[in-house]
Scaffold this motif. Sequence first.
Motif, PDB file in Angstrom:
ATOM      1  N   GLY A   1      -2.228  26.154  15.581  1.00  0.00           N
ATOM      2  CA  GLY A   1      -0.895  25.659  15.280  1.00  0.00           C
ATOM      3  C   GLY A   1      -0.421  24.573  16.223  1.00  0.00           C
ATOM      4  O   GLY A   1       0.771  24.271  16.269  1.00  0.00           O
ATOM      5  N   ALA A   2      -1.330  23.950  16.955  1.00  0.00           N
ATOM      6  CA  ALA A   2      -0.963  22.899  17.909  1.00  0.00           C
ATOM      7  C   ALA A   2      -1.010  21.537  17.219  1.00  0.00           C
ATOM      8  O   ALA A   2      -2.089  20.992  16.976  1.00  0.00           O
ATOM      9  CB  ALA A   2      -1.890  22.922  19.116  1.00  0.00           C
ATOM     10  N   SER A   3       0.155  21.004  16.913  1.00  0.00           N
ATOM     11  CA  SER A   3       0.211  19.726  16.199  1.00  0.00           C
ATOM     12  C   SER A   3      -0.457  18.600  16.982  1.00  0.00           C
ATOM     13  O   SER A   3      -1.097  17.730  16.395  1.00  0.00           O
ATOM     14  CB  SER A   3       1.655  19.360  15.866  1.00  0.00           C
ATOM     15  OG  SER A   3       2.404  19.175  17.045  1.00  0.00           O
ATOM     16  N   THR A   4      -0.326  18.624  18.291  1.00  0.00           N
ATOM     17  CA  THR A   4      -0.909  17.559  19.108  1.00  0.00           C
ATOM     18  C   THR A   4      -2.430  17.565  19.011  1.00  0.00           C
ATOM     19  O   THR A   4      -3.049  16.500  18.976  1.00  0.00           O
ATOM     20  CB  THR A   4      -0.461  17.689  20.572  1.00  0.00           C
ATOM     21  OG1 THR A   4       0.968  17.647  20.588  1.00  0.00           O
ATOM     22  CG2 THR A   4      -0.997  16.566  21.426  1.00  0.00           C
ATOM     23  N   LEU A   5      -3.021  18.746  18.933  1.00  0.00           N
ATOM     24  CA  LEU A   5      -4.484  18.806  18.783  1.00  0.00           C
ATOM     25  C   LEU A   5      -4.914  18.241  17.432  1.00  0.00           C
ATOM     26  O   LEU A   5      -5.915  17.526  17.351  1.00  0.00           O
ATOM     27  CB  LEU A   5      -4.982  20.237  18.937  1.00  0.00           C
ATOM     28  CG  LEU A   5      -4.960  20.792  20.353  1.00  0.00           C
ATOM     29  CD1 LEU A   5      -5.292  22.284  20.351  1.00  0.00           C
ATOM     30  CD2 LEU A   5      -5.917  20.034  21.252  1.00  0.00           C
ATOM     31  N   HIS A   6      -4.169  18.521  16.390  1.00  0.00           N
ATOM     32  CA  HIS A   6      -4.482  17.936  15.078  1.00  0.00           C
ATOM     33  C   HIS A   6      -4.324  16.411  15.125  1.00  0.00           C
ATOM     34  O   HIS A   6      -5.131  15.676  14.543  1.00  0.00           O
ATOM     35  CB  HIS A   6      -3.588  18.534  13.989  1.00  0.00           C
ATOM     36  CG  HIS A   6      -3.932  19.942  13.651  1.00  0.00           C
ATOM     37  ND1 HIS A   6      -4.999  20.288  12.854  1.00  0.00           N
ATOM     38  CD2 HIS A   6      -3.350  21.108  14.013  1.00  0.00           C
ATOM     39  CE1 HIS A   6      -5.063  21.592  12.725  1.00  0.00           C
ATOM     40  NE2 HIS A   6      -4.067  22.127  13.422  1.00  0.00           N
ATOM     41  N   TYR A   7      -3.290  15.954  15.829  1.00  0.00           N
ATOM     42  CA  TYR A   7      -3.069  14.512  15.980  1.00  0.00           C
ATOM     43  C   TYR A   7      -4.248  13.856  16.706  1.00  0.00           C
ATOM     44  O   TYR A   7      -4.786  12.841  16.245  1.00  0.00           O
ATOM     45  CB  TYR A   7      -1.762  14.277  16.736  1.00  0.00           C
ATOM     46  CG  TYR A   7      -1.554  12.854  17.178  1.00  0.00           C
ATOM     47  CD1 TYR A   7      -1.244  11.858  16.252  1.00  0.00           C
ATOM     48  CD2 TYR A   7      -1.667  12.492  18.515  1.00  0.00           C
ATOM     49  CE1 TYR A   7      -1.059  10.543  16.648  1.00  0.00           C
ATOM     50  CE2 TYR A   7      -1.473  11.185  18.915  1.00  0.00           C
ATOM     51  CZ  TYR A   7      -1.177  10.210  17.988  1.00  0.00           C
ATOM     52  OH  TYR A   7      -0.999   8.917  18.381  1.00  0.00           O
TER      53      TYR A   7
ATOM     54  N   PHE B   1       7.245  14.787  15.022  1.00  0.00           N
ATOM     55  CA  PHE B   1       6.245  14.121  15.862  1.00  0.00           C
ATOM     56  C   PHE B   1       6.207  12.649  15.439  1.00  0.00           C
ATOM     57  O   PHE B   1       5.427  12.241  14.582  1.00  0.00           O
ATOM     58  CB  PHE B   1       4.904  14.810  15.658  1.00  0.00           C
ATOM     59  CG  PHE B   1       3.821  14.473  16.638  1.00  0.00           C
ATOM     60  CD1 PHE B   1       3.866  13.365  17.459  1.00  0.00           C
ATOM     61  CD2 PHE B   1       2.726  15.305  16.734  1.00  0.00           C
ATOM     62  CE1 PHE B   1       2.844  13.078  18.348  1.00  0.00           C
ATOM     63  CE2 PHE B   1       1.694  15.042  17.616  1.00  0.00           C
ATOM     64  CZ  PHE B   1       1.750  13.919  18.426  1.00  0.00           C
ATOM     65  N   ALA B   2       7.084  11.856  16.051  1.00  0.00           N
ATOM     66  CA  ALA B   2       7.308  10.472  15.624  1.00  0.00           C
ATOM     67  C   ALA B   2       6.031   9.644  15.615  1.00  0.00           C
ATOM     68  O   ALA B   2       5.735   8.955  14.623  1.00  0.00           O
ATOM     69  CB  ALA B   2       8.361   9.814  16.508  1.00  0.00           C
TER      70      ALA B   2
END
Length: 175
Positions: A87-93, A122-123
């Motif tokens: 669930g880590a958006s930054t890792l997906h990014y 997450f701009a």
Amino acid sequence: GRYALAIEALKRITDLNPKSAIAFLNLGGIYTKLGNFEQAETHLKLALKLSTDQPEIHRRIGEVFLGTKRYSLAQEHFSTALQSLPGASTLHYYLGRSFEGAGKNDSALTAYLRAVEIDFGFAECNYRLAILARKLGKIEIANQNMERFRILREIGSGNTESIKKIKKLRASILN
């Protein structure tokens, strides 16, 4: 921002306790922020040897590989970190950025979509997603995410200092 003092203190810690994965992780993180990827990689590989199951170590070394354009290695480490933190958006990014760097645009689009699904605020991800979607001819996705990016950018009334503070806050939360 007092990196020299932090490096000195962390090196003392690693001298006293050469099995401190977190000290090597933090040294690698500092060197990454300074753009010294060679030193960062050295310290992060030591941290990884000491603790292979820490997603933060995989994230940091993935950032080094991303910064040095070794995209397949970056993908491997971001994917490993995502096994522990799906669930880590930054890792997906970051995974999306590594796919994009490798020219795997459809995979990058999927990763960016997952990142903004988790964190629609997450701009930077909304912006990259909009640009990539437009490039792939997915105009509806492009327009929706560019509009979201514009709205997010207006937070703080376009004040660049406020925007910088929001980015620093986001980075602090991540770290």
